[in-house]
Design a protein around this motif. Structure first.
Motif, PDB file in Angstrom:
ATOM      1  N   VAL A   1     -34.771 107.712  43.051  1.00 58.16           N
ATOM      2  CA  VAL A   1     -33.774 107.636  44.122  1.00 58.16           C
ATOM      3  C   VAL A   1     -33.730 108.959  44.878  1.00 58.16           C
ATOM      4  CG1 VAL A   1     -31.320 107.317  44.646  1.00 58.16           C
ATOM      5  CG2 VAL A   1     -32.438 105.848  42.962  1.00 58.16           C
ATOM      6  N   ALA A   2     -33.850 110.067  44.175  1.00 62.05           N
ATOM      7  CA  ALA A   2     -33.863 111.377  44.819  1.00 62.05           C
ATOM      8  C   ALA A   2     -35.009 111.466  45.821  1.00 62.05           C
ATOM      9  CB  ALA A   2     -33.972 112.489  43.769  1.00 62.05           C
ATOM     10  N   THR A   3     -36.174 111.015  45.425  1.00 62.99           N
ATOM     11  CA  THR A   3     -37.336 111.038  46.323  1.00 62.99           C
ATOM     12  C   THR A   3     -37.103 110.135  47.531  1.00 62.99           C
ATOM     13  OG1 THR A   3     -38.852 111.547  44.515  1.00 62.99           O
ATOM     14  CG2 THR A   3     -39.822 110.531  46.486  1.00 62.99           C
ATOM     15  N   ILE A   4     -36.599 108.947  47.292  1.00 66.15           N
ATOM     16  CA  ILE A   4     -36.351 107.992  48.385  1.00 66.15           C
ATOM     17  C   ILE A   4     -35.370 108.585  49.387  1.00 66.15           C
ATOM     18  CG2 ILE A   4     -35.287 105.759  48.950  1.00 66.15           C
ATOM     19  CD1 ILE A   4     -36.379 104.794  46.153  1.00 66.15           C
ATOM     20  N   LEU A   5     -34.272 109.138  48.889  1.00 64.14           N
ATOM     21  CA  LEU A   5     -33.263 109.673  49.810  1.00 64.14           C
ATOM     22  C   LEU A   5     -33.738 110.952  50.488  1.00 64.14           C
ATOM     23  CD1 LEU A   5     -29.959 108.809  47.952  1.00 64.14           C
ATOM     24  CD2 LEU A   5     -31.012 107.646  49.900  1.00 64.14           C
ATOM     25  N   ASN A   6     -34.543 111.753  49.814  1.00 64.90           N
ATOM     26  CA  ASN A   6     -35.118 112.924  50.468  1.00 64.90           C
ATOM     27  C   ASN A   6     -35.935 112.484  51.678  1.00 64.90           C
ATOM     28  OD1 ASN A   6     -37.478 114.835  50.980  1.00 64.90           O
ATOM     29  ND2 ASN A   6     -36.181 116.114  49.673  1.00 64.90           N
ATOM     30  N   LEU A   7     -36.779 111.492  51.486  1.00 65.46           N
ATOM     31  CA  LEU A   7     -37.612 111.007  52.597  1.00 65.46           C
ATOM     32  C   LEU A   7     -36.768 110.350  53.683  1.00 65.46           C
ATOM     33  CD1 LEU A   7     -40.755 109.593  50.746  1.00 65.46           C
ATOM     34  CD2 LEU A   7     -40.422 111.842  51.778  1.00 65.46           C
ATOM     35  N   ALA A   8     -35.758 109.600  53.288  1.00 61.07           N
ATOM     36  CA  ALA A   8     -34.882 108.957  54.276  1.00 61.07           C
ATOM     37  C   ALA A   8     -34.191 110.020  55.126  1.00 61.07           C
ATOM     38  CB  ALA A   8     -33.858 108.067  53.583  1.00 61.07           C
ATOM     39  N   LEU A   9     -33.734 111.098  54.501  1.00 57.92           N
ATOM     40  CA  LEU A   9     -33.070 112.170  55.248  1.00 57.92           C
ATOM     41  C   LEU A   9     -34.048 112.903  56.169  1.00 57.92           C
ATOM     42  CD1 LEU A   9     -30.773 113.505  52.398  1.00 57.92           C
ATOM     43  CD2 LEU A   9     -30.034 112.304  54.479  1.00 57.92           C
ATOM     44  N   GLN A  10     -35.292 113.002  55.764  1.00 55.98           N
ATOM     45  CA  GLN A  10     -36.301 113.611  56.647  1.00 55.98           C
ATOM     46  C   GLN A  10     -36.493 112.746  57.902  1.00 55.98           C
ATOM     47  OE1 GLN A  10     -37.166 116.646  55.899  1.00 55.98           O
ATOM     48  NE2 GLN A  10     -36.524 116.590  53.767  1.00 55.98           N
ATOM     49  N   ILE A  11     -36.441 111.436  57.718  1.00 53.33           N
ATOM     50  CA  ILE A  11     -36.529 110.528  58.866  1.00 53.33           C
ATOM     51  C   ILE A  11     -35.308 110.717  59.768  1.00 53.33           C
ATOM     52  CG2 ILE A  11     -36.563 108.101  59.611  1.00 53.33           C
ATOM     53  CD1 ILE A  11     -38.098 107.495  56.962  1.00 53.33           C
TER      54      ILE A  11
ATOM     55  N   PRO B   1     -31.543 115.790  47.913  1.00 56.79           N
ATOM     56  CA  PRO B   1     -32.124 115.780  46.568  1.00 56.79           C
ATOM     57  C   PRO B   1     -33.589 116.226  46.582  1.00 56.79           C
ATOM     58  CG  PRO B   1     -31.972 113.544  47.405  1.00 56.79           C
ATOM     59  CD  PRO B   1     -31.350 114.435  48.434  1.00 56.79           C
ATOM     60  N   GLU B   2     -34.037 116.590  45.405  1.00 58.51           N
ATOM     61  CA  GLU B   2     -35.417 117.048  45.258  1.00 58.51           C
ATOM     62  C   GLU B   2     -36.386 115.873  45.346  1.00 58.51           C
ATOM     63  OE1 GLU B   2     -38.153 119.650  42.146  1.00 58.51           O
ATOM     64  OE2 GLU B   2     -36.025 119.339  41.744  1.00 58.51           O
TER      65      GLU B   2
ATOM     66  N   PRO C   1     -32.873 107.819  38.508  1.00 55.09           N
ATOM     67  CA  PRO C   1     -32.290 108.695  39.528  1.00 55.09           C
ATOM     68  C   PRO C   1     -33.314 109.608  40.198  1.00 55.09           C
ATOM     69  CG  PRO C   1     -31.549 109.342  37.334  1.00 55.09           C
ATOM     70  CD  PRO C   1     -32.300 108.057  37.190  1.00 55.09           C
ATOM     71  N   GLY C   2     -34.379 109.960  39.495  1.00 49.10           N
ATOM     72  CA  GLY C   2     -35.426 110.798  40.089  1.00 49.10           C
ATOM     73  C   GLY C   2     -36.134 110.082  41.233  1.00 49.10           C
TER      74      GLY C   2
ATOM     75  N   GLY D   1     -31.463 120.778  48.137  1.00 48.33           N
ATOM     76  CA  GLY D   1     -30.200 121.472  47.938  1.00 48.33           C
ATOM     77  C   GLY D   1     -29.432 121.752  49.213  1.00 48.33           C
ATOM     78  N   HIS D   2     -30.038 121.449  50.368  1.00 47.27           N
ATOM     79  CA  HIS D   2     -29.349 121.663  51.651  1.00 47.27           C
ATOM     80  C   HIS D   2     -28.076 120.824  51.670  1.00 47.27           C
ATOM     81  CE1 HIS D   2     -28.912 122.250  56.023  1.00 47.27           C
ATOM     82  NE2 HIS D   2     -28.609 120.964  56.058  1.00 47.27           N
ATOM     83  N   ALA D   3     -26.944 121.469  51.951  1.00 46.06           N
ATOM     84  CA  ALA D   3     -25.662 120.766  52.009  1.00 46.06           C
ATOM     85  C   ALA D   3     -25.545 120.021  53.332  1.00 46.06           C
ATOM     86  CB  ALA D   3     -24.512 121.757  51.860  1.00 46.06           C
ATOM     87  N   LEU D   4     -25.242 118.756  53.246  1.00 46.24           N
ATOM     88  CA  LEU D   4     -25.096 117.929  54.437  1.00 46.24           C
ATOM     89  C   LEU D   4     -23.669 117.994  54.955  1.00 46.24           C
ATOM     90  CD1 LEU D   4     -27.053 114.815  53.137  1.00 46.24           C
ATOM     91  CD2 LEU D   4     -27.908 116.607  54.655  1.00 46.24           C
ATOM     92  N   GLY D   5     -23.506 117.636  56.216  1.00 45.67           N
ATOM     93  CA  GLY D   5     -22.171 117.520  56.793  1.00 45.67           C
ATOM     94  C   GLY D   5     -21.573 116.179  56.430  1.00 45.67           C
TER      95      GLY D   5
END
Length: 188
Positions: free
Chosen positions: A105-115, A39-40, A102-103, A157-161
């Motif tokens: 949450v998008a930020t939180i999950l973006n950062l979590a995925l970067q971790i 997410p963005e 939801p915006g 927008g990167h598609a995850l596996g």
């Protein structure tokens, strides 16, 4: 000094409960709320900025430990990175915010995925097969150590596996069988 009980405890309490749990939560929540795409990232709050500061510092701390042959300290740094992610998700509770914000949450999950992506990089040194699995779950090519600490490893927008459990809990009966094998060998 190796003991089967310590092996079981470290596997279950660190690899499964801390590292694997964080990665699974970040990916599953992204699947659920954002169709399995990164997410963005929106506006950062103080907690986000603190997480990013820690994310940037931890790879250097781990590298310094490795360079000084302090491998136990270095692996503790890897677990600290996973703890950072777990703590961040626990504090921000994205599962409670999605309906109202939801915006955020998008930020939180973006950062979590970067971790998570950073865990794949620094984890390569200690857990190369697990790092490969993390990269597959992220649908990401292996990155070099120089990329560690970055908060832009995964673009919007990167598609995850596909999310999968990274580690399995070791039950008492497995340890009992291993101990019995050792006991049988010492008898013969």
């Amino acid at each position: 000094e190796f003991t089967w009980k310590d092996f079981q405890a470290r596997n279950n309490n660190e690899l499964v409960a801390i590292l694997g749990n964080f990665i699974n939560r970040a990916l599953v929540l992204t699947q659920k709320y954002f169709d399995n795409e990164v997410p963005e990232r929106g506006e950062l709050e103080p907690v986000d900025k603190e997480v990013l500061r820690s994310l940037k510092e931890l790879p250097n701390t781990i590298a310094a430990s490795i360079e000084q042959y302090r491998f136990r300290e270095a692996t503790a740094g890897l677990m600290d990175l996973a703890r950072l992610g777990n703590k961040y998700l626990a504090e921000t509770e994205p599962w409670k915010l999605y309906k109202t914000n939801p915006g955020r949450v998008a930020t939180i999950l973006n950062l979590a995925l970067q971790i998570v992506a950073n865990l794949a990089i620094v984890g390569e040194v200690f857990l190369p097969f697990s790092a490969t699995k993390i990269n597959a779950m992220l649908n990401l090519q292996k990155r070099s150590w120089e990329d560690a600490g970055s908060d832009t490893l995964l673009g919007t927008g990167h598609a995850l596996g596909l999310a999968q459990l990274l580690f399995e809990k070791i039950e008492e009966d497995v340890i009992a069988r291993q101990l019995q094998k050792l006991h049988d060998k010492t008898k013969s």
